[in-house]
Each structure stands twice: as structure tokens, then as C-alpha cells.
Motif scaffolding. Structure first.
Motif, mmCIF file in Angstrom:
data_model
loop_
_atom_site.group_PDB
_atom_site.id
_atom_site.type_symbol
_atom_site.label_atom_id
_atom_site.label_comp_id
_atom_site.label_asym_id
_atom_site.label_seq_id
_atom_site.Cartn_x
_atom_site.Cartn_y
_atom_site.Cartn_z
ATOM 1 N N ASP A 1 -11.152 6.702 6.073
ATOM 2 C CA ASP A 1 -12.351 6.940 6.884
ATOM 3 C C ASP A 1 -12.007 7.145 8.353
ATOM 4 O O ASP A 1 -12.733 7.827 9.075
ATOM 5 C CB ASP A 1 -13.328 5.767 6.745
ATOM 6 N N ALA A 2 -10.906 6.561 8.803
ATOM 7 C CA ALA A 2 -10.472 6.702 10.195
ATOM 8 C C ALA A 2 -9.595 7.940 10.399
ATOM 9 O O ALA A 2 -9.101 8.176 11.501
ATOM 10 C CB ALA A 2 -9.719 5.452 10.635
ATOM 11 N N GLY A 3 -9.388 8.729 9.346
ATOM 12 C CA GLY A 3 -8.592 9.951 9.454
ATOM 13 C C GLY A 3 -7.098 9.714 9.518
ATOM 14 O O GLY A 3 -6.348 10.556 10.009
ATOM 15 N N ILE A 4 -6.655 8.577 9.026
ATOM 16 C CA ILE A 4 -5.238 8.229 9.076
ATOM 17 C C ILE A 4 -4.547 8.727 7.814
ATOM 18 O O ILE A 4 -4.993 8.442 6.699
ATOM 19 C CB ILE A 4 -5.061 6.709 9.237
ATOM 20 N N ASN A 5 -3.476 9.459 8.003
ATOM 21 C CA ASN A 5 -2.685 9.976 6.885
ATOM 22 C C ASN A 5 -1.597 8.966 6.543
ATOM 23 O O ASN A 5 -0.817 8.572 7.405
ATOM 24 C CB ASN A 5 -2.054 11.322 7.269
ATOM 25 N N ILE A 6 -1.561 8.552 5.291
ATOM 26 C CA ILE A 6 -0.499 7.663 4.830
ATOM 27 C C ILE A 6 0.670 8.541 4.427
ATOM 28 O O ILE A 6 0.589 9.301 3.472
ATOM 29 C CB ILE A 6 -0.964 6.781 3.654
ATOM 30 N N ARG A 7 1.752 8.459 5.182
ATOM 31 C CA ARG A 7 2.916 9.312 4.956
ATOM 32 C C ARG A 7 3.828 8.749 3.874
ATOM 33 O O ARG A 7 4.508 9.479 3.169
ATOM 34 C CB ARG A 7 3.704 9.477 6.259
ATOM 35 N N ALA A 8 3.886 7.413 3.753
ATOM 36 C CA ALA A 8 4.699 6.758 2.731
ATOM 37 C C ALA A 8 4.103 5.390 2.471
ATOM 38 O O ALA A 8 3.466 4.813 3.353
ATOM 39 C CB ALA A 8 6.145 6.616 3.191
ATOM 40 N N MET A 9 4.291 4.900 1.250
ATOM 41 C CA MET A 9 3.811 3.556 0.951
ATOM 42 C C MET A 9 4.580 2.940 -0.199
ATOM 43 O O MET A 9 5.178 3.633 -1.020
ATOM 44 C CB MET A 9 2.319 3.533 0.652
ATOM 45 N N SER A 10 4.542 1.629 -0.194
ATOM 46 C CA SER A 10 5.165 0.842 -1.239
ATOM 47 C C SER A 10 4.318 -0.412 -1.411
ATOM 48 O O SER A 10 3.768 -0.924 -0.436
ATOM 49 C CB SER A 10 6.594 0.467 -0.820
ATOM 50 N N ILE A 11 4.212 -0.879 -2.634
ATOM 51 C CA ILE A 11 3.469 -2.105 -2.886
ATOM 52 C C ILE A 11 4.392 -3.081 -3.596
ATOM 53 O O ILE A 11 5.010 -2.749 -4.603
ATOM 54 C CB ILE A 11 2.217 -1.847 -3.752
ATOM 55 N N ALA A 12 4.464 -4.281 -3.052
ATOM 56 C CA ALA A 12 5.216 -5.370 -3.679
ATOM 57 C C ALA A 12 4.210 -6.458 -4.001
ATOM 58 O O ALA A 12 3.251 -6.678 -3.256
ATOM 59 C CB ALA A 12 6.287 -5.898 -2.729
ATOM 60 N N GLU A 13 4.408 -7.143 -5.094
ATOM 61 C CA GLU A 13 3.438 -8.161 -5.466
ATOM 62 C C GLU A 13 4.072 -9.533 -5.557
ATOM 63 O O GLU A 13 5.244 -9.673 -5.854
ATOM 64 C CB GLU A 13 2.727 -7.793 -6.771
ATOM 65 N N ALA A 14 3.245 -10.503 -5.253
ATOM 66 C CA ALA A 14 3.562 -11.912 -5.488
ATOM 67 C C ALA A 14 2.430 -12.435 -6.369
ATOM 68 O O ALA A 14 1.572 -11.660 -6.793
ATOM 69 C CB ALA A 14 3.648 -12.662 -4.167
ATOM 70 N N ASN A 15 2.386 -13.697 -6.625
ATOM 71 C CA ASN A 15 1.378 -14.218 -7.547
ATOM 72 C C ASN A 15 -0.052 -13.913 -7.132
ATOM 73 O O ASN A 15 -0.810 -13.321 -7.879
ATOM 74 C CB ASN A 15 1.557 -15.726 -7.732
ATOM 75 N N ASP A 16 -0.439 -14.330 -5.946
ATOM 76 C CA ASP A 16 -1.829 -14.217 -5.531
ATOM 77 C C ASP A 16 -2.108 -13.093 -4.535
ATOM 78 O O ASP A 16 -3.247 -12.841 -4.193
ATOM 79 C CB ASP A 16 -2.295 -15.545 -4.917
#
Length: 141
Positions: A26-41
Motif C-alpha cells: 500500500d505504501a508503494g514499496i517494492n520488495i526486492r528480496a525476501m526470506s522467511i525463517a521460523e521459530a515456534n511462535d
């Protein structure tokens, strides 16, 4: 010339990720790269964006996040392209904490984002070995 990575802490539940992504979109920000790491919660959404300052303002009211300097090195999108980058860093005894990759805008172009213990030395070393690195300015649209 390092780039800024945002690490956004999200609850590990349905809807948390899309809500954060929608706010950035909504703010017009382009995500150029991303990664998601998870922990329990919770999960950690690591993102490289086109406008870090605006992203921080958007995220600041609702999310806990941190800014980290990382190195993004250009490599060919082909087998073995990562090896010279890792070799140069290893020979200089630079520790890699984590990394992830994204494709570039050119044909057969990719980047590897690397969190290292010494960003300045890593960038200087890679550039001295003919490996181009990105800056925050080069990510703006």
C-alpha cells in the motif's frame, strides 16, 4: 555501500505475513528480496526493499523489526557461480552467518545476500576480486 536488510518479527499464525506485505504494498514499496525463517511462535521476515526509510515508517507502528547491513553480490545465474564468492570470503576468514539469493533484472543475473561478521571488509574484498556489490541507492526504483 552495503545494503540494508529489515528483519520483521511476525507471529507464526495465519494472516500475519499477508498483513505486513499489504502494508508495504500500500505504501508503494517494492520488495526486492525476501526470506522467511521460523521459530515456534514467531517468524522472521527478512526483506530488502526499494525504500528502507518509508518501509521503517510503515512497519514501525505495528511491528518489531531491526535493520542490518548485509552484502549483496552479483553472480551469474549458472552452476558454480557462488563458489568464487564463497572462496574469496573464506580465504579472508570472513564468517557467513546466513545467506539467501534472488534473481536480478538482467538475463542470467542473480544476487546472493550475505550476512557476514565484517561487512566493510567483505565488500572491499569482493570488489577487489571483480565481484560487484549492491548499495541501497542501486535498489531504489
Amino acid at each position: 555501500m552495503a545494503i540494508t536488510q529489515l528483519s520483521v518479527f511476525l507471529m507464526n499464525q495465519p494472516g500475519a505475513l499477508i498483513e505486513a506485505i499489504q502494508a508495504l504494498s500500500d505504501a508503494g514499496i517494492n520488495i526486492r528480496a525476501m526470506s522467511i525463517a521460523e521459530a515456534n511462535d514467531f517468524g522472521i521476515l527478512r526483506i530488502i526493499v526499494s525504500d528502507t526509510d518509508t518501509a521503517c515508517k510503515v512497519l514501525g507502528d505495528k511491528y518489531l523489526f531491526s535493520k542490518t547491513e548485509v552484502v549483496a553480490a552479483l553472480m551469474s545465474d549458472r552452476s558454480g557461480a557462488l563458489y568464487p564468492i564463497l572462496t574469496a570470503l573464506n580465504e579472508a576468514n570472513i564468517n557467513i552467518e546466513y545467506m539467501y539469493a534472488f534473481t536480478g533484472s538482467g538475463p542470467e543475473e542473480a544476487y546472493v545476500v550475505i550476512r557476514v561478521n565484517d561487512v566493510k571488509t567483505a565488500e572491499e574484498l569482493l570488489n577487489a576480486n571483480g565481484i560487484r556489490t549492491l548499495s541501497d541507492e542501486s535498489l531504489k526504483i
